[in-house]
Design a protein around this motif. Sequence first.
Motif, PDB file in Angstrom:
ATOM      1  N   ASN A  16       0.836  -1.202   0.000  1.00  0.00           N
ATOM      2  CA  ASN A  16       0.000   0.000   0.000  1.00  0.00           C
ATOM      3  C   ASN A  16       0.870   1.252   0.000  1.00  0.00           C
ATOM      4  N   PRO A  17       0.362   2.365  -0.528  1.00  0.00           N
ATOM      5  CA  PRO A  17       1.144   3.608  -0.609  1.00  0.00           C
ATOM      6  C   PRO A  17       1.301   4.292   0.739  1.00  0.00           C
ATOM      7  N   GLU A  18       2.163   3.726   1.572  1.00  0.00           N
ATOM      8  CA  GLU A  18       2.438   4.271   2.896  1.00  0.00           C
ATOM      9  C   GLU A  18       3.884   4.752   2.946  1.00  0.00           C
ATOM     10  N   ILE A  19       4.173   5.666   3.840  1.00  0.00           N
ATOM     11  CA  ILE A  19       5.494   6.284   3.896  1.00  0.00           C
ATOM     12  C   ILE A  19       6.602   5.260   4.136  1.00  0.00           C
ATOM     13  N   GLY A  20       6.279   4.154   4.809  1.00  0.00           N
ATOM     14  CA  GLY A  20       7.291   3.131   5.095  1.00  0.00           C
ATOM     15  C   GLY A  20       7.322   1.993   4.105  1.00  0.00           C
TER      16      GLY A  20
END
Length: 751
Positions: free
Chosen positions: A491-495
């Motif tokens: 998923n497009p998450e910062i991590g």
Amino acid sequence: MAPGKRKAPDSTTKRTTSRKKANRPPRTRKQKLKRLGLWALVTAVVMGLVGVGAFYVVYRSVDIPNPNEEFLTETTSVYYAGGKAELGEFAVQKRDSIDYEEMPQTMKDAVVAAENRTFWTDRGIDPKGIVRAAFSNAAGGSTQGASTITQQYVKILYLTQERTWKRKSKEAILSLKIRNQLSKQDILEGYLNTIYFGRGAYGIQAAAQAYFDRDAKDLNLRQSTALAAILNNPSLYDPANGEEAVARLQTRMGRILDGMVEMGTADADEAEAAAAKLPKFPKIEQDDQYAGQRGHVLQMVRKELLRLGFTEEEIQGGGLQVTTTFTRKAMDAAEQGVKEARPEGFGKNLHVAVASVEPGTGAVRGIYGGHDYLDSQINWAVAGGQAGSTFKPFAVAAGLKSGYSLKDTFDGNSPYVVGDADFENQGDRDYGRVSLLQATENSINTAFINMTEDMPNGPEEIIRTANAMGVPPAEPARDPYGFPTSSPGLNPEIGVSLGSQTVSPINMANGYATIANGGAAADAYIIEKVVDRDGVVRFDHKVTDRRAISEDIAADTSYAMETVVRSGTGTGAQAIGRPAAGKTGTATKDGGAVSSAWFAGFTPQLSTAVMYVRGKGNGQLDGWLPTFFGSGFPLDTWNAVMSRALEGEEVLELADPAYVDGDAPESGHEPYTPPPSPSKKPKPKPKQSKTTQKPETSAPPTTEAPTPTETKTDKTPPPLVPSPSDSESSTGAAQGAATPKPRQRRRRTAA
């Protein structure tokens, strides 16, 4: 009139005759149509008589096969790459016919409700269904099969998947003949003794044994309904095929039970109770032909054949000749490499997966799916686990695409705070400002978070780059074979670069193969060719590639991964004795426990990913294994596998770095420039000397080996700040290793 002379014709008579011919009226349009219709009628009658005669001849010439004598299957053989050495086969045919009276009534009723509710009253043929299916199949639409149980029985007896007008016509004739000569009980008995239920089981008796380890006569309502649901499409409804299959099976069982209630063949309360849950499916002993890794491979092949449009019946007994991409050498290398490096004493809870993919083609050359297939049917080379830091090379490529360079610097201190989230390095270690090259070399988490945050749409761009390079998205975007069509949690998450998502080792190896291939990606595949029993080529794979990243970006990404092997967290990979690039990976789940350990890397000829997981795939490794980082057992396994797989192969160099340098999307990441060292005061010289001495300056500290003097300065590694020891190594495998001598590298172009 004089004798001997003929009388001249009367002119009046002549004119009268001519007038009669001239005055005949022309046919009207109605008369013409009537005449044409008469001829059409005559033609239709004649053709009808011919058709009736032809139908009579065909009807008389077609015999009903004896299901007990003529129901035959042919072995489907599966071969290694090249099509000569046999890898395995789909040959087991479990079949044991029983009489109609021995079949449980619940089974008969459930099958009729599921497949043909008008079975007891129809004439065994559905004209509308035949026409509809024929038009759909001829037009190239979705293939449609037989409608009635009688028609299905005919198709089963002849074991043909041909979808043509000729086959449909023959099927209709046979259906009528069977209907006229056999009773409904005879038809249902033959059908239930020959229909394929999956798991190599033909007929209800074999199916009862294969799914419930009991005789057919002992099946209850719930078990009968389950089998009636499964026979429609065993690959979709067999609960052994995963949670989605379980959900589909329960839904279909509910519809069948509702139909039985409507037909009056099941009590409403009993049907409701049967629909409440699935029957218990006991563990059934597998056939010995699936022992070892062969079972994992054959199941992958089966799934891919189904995806390509082959039916279960064709796969199980259609006499197919299937040539795969697997090589005996790579398969043996994977198995023997695991045996050599896997620690002893950890039993069946420790799972090791290996996948090797050929750069440039996407051919999967070898896999190790885990424990013996007879003991565990989970193929971990397919199932995968949390990727950890092996996902960072995709972030490197994305960062370079966005305009950063290997020399640009990022915040390497720990923790790095983004909103409410804190990101830490291994051991909460501070590194200061570090270049992207050093961040990759020592797997510095916070630097990657800093880069992701400052990239335009950083998480999305990293995911897009990974998808293009061969890692599937979070939701299925295509339907490949044994390995997953998706990467759950991507998923497009910062991590995202830290690898909390689940990735298949096959996908990981193929993504790295894109880097090895100069940025050109090819879809992973396992089947080269399929030939049917008549010698017709039914499938022939064509390799197609696409530009995922530029050649220069691939070269720089490869070089960053090469530093991991030369002087970073993966120095143990130098043991294979040839140029290699790779990345260690250690993933943690909520609470900080280590859930997976990886090492993935490549040479120009082969890309291999190794993964270690525990239990159901997320068990805790730290505190259980003596070493739980990617630089430990996974790297040792990778060495053992690659050394065997590449034995005798030419030693090839990796690509030279291009040092691409675009327009950085965010300021503050300029390359590190060390301050000049203080000048030393020159010693007094004799007065007769007229020369002066220039101040000495100390060179900036670097983790690179000295580079020979070259005329081109773009091959000189960028200056780096001093770095602490390996952040991912708990064994010291990456520390203190001798730095290899510098060498000339040549750039490889994309295939």
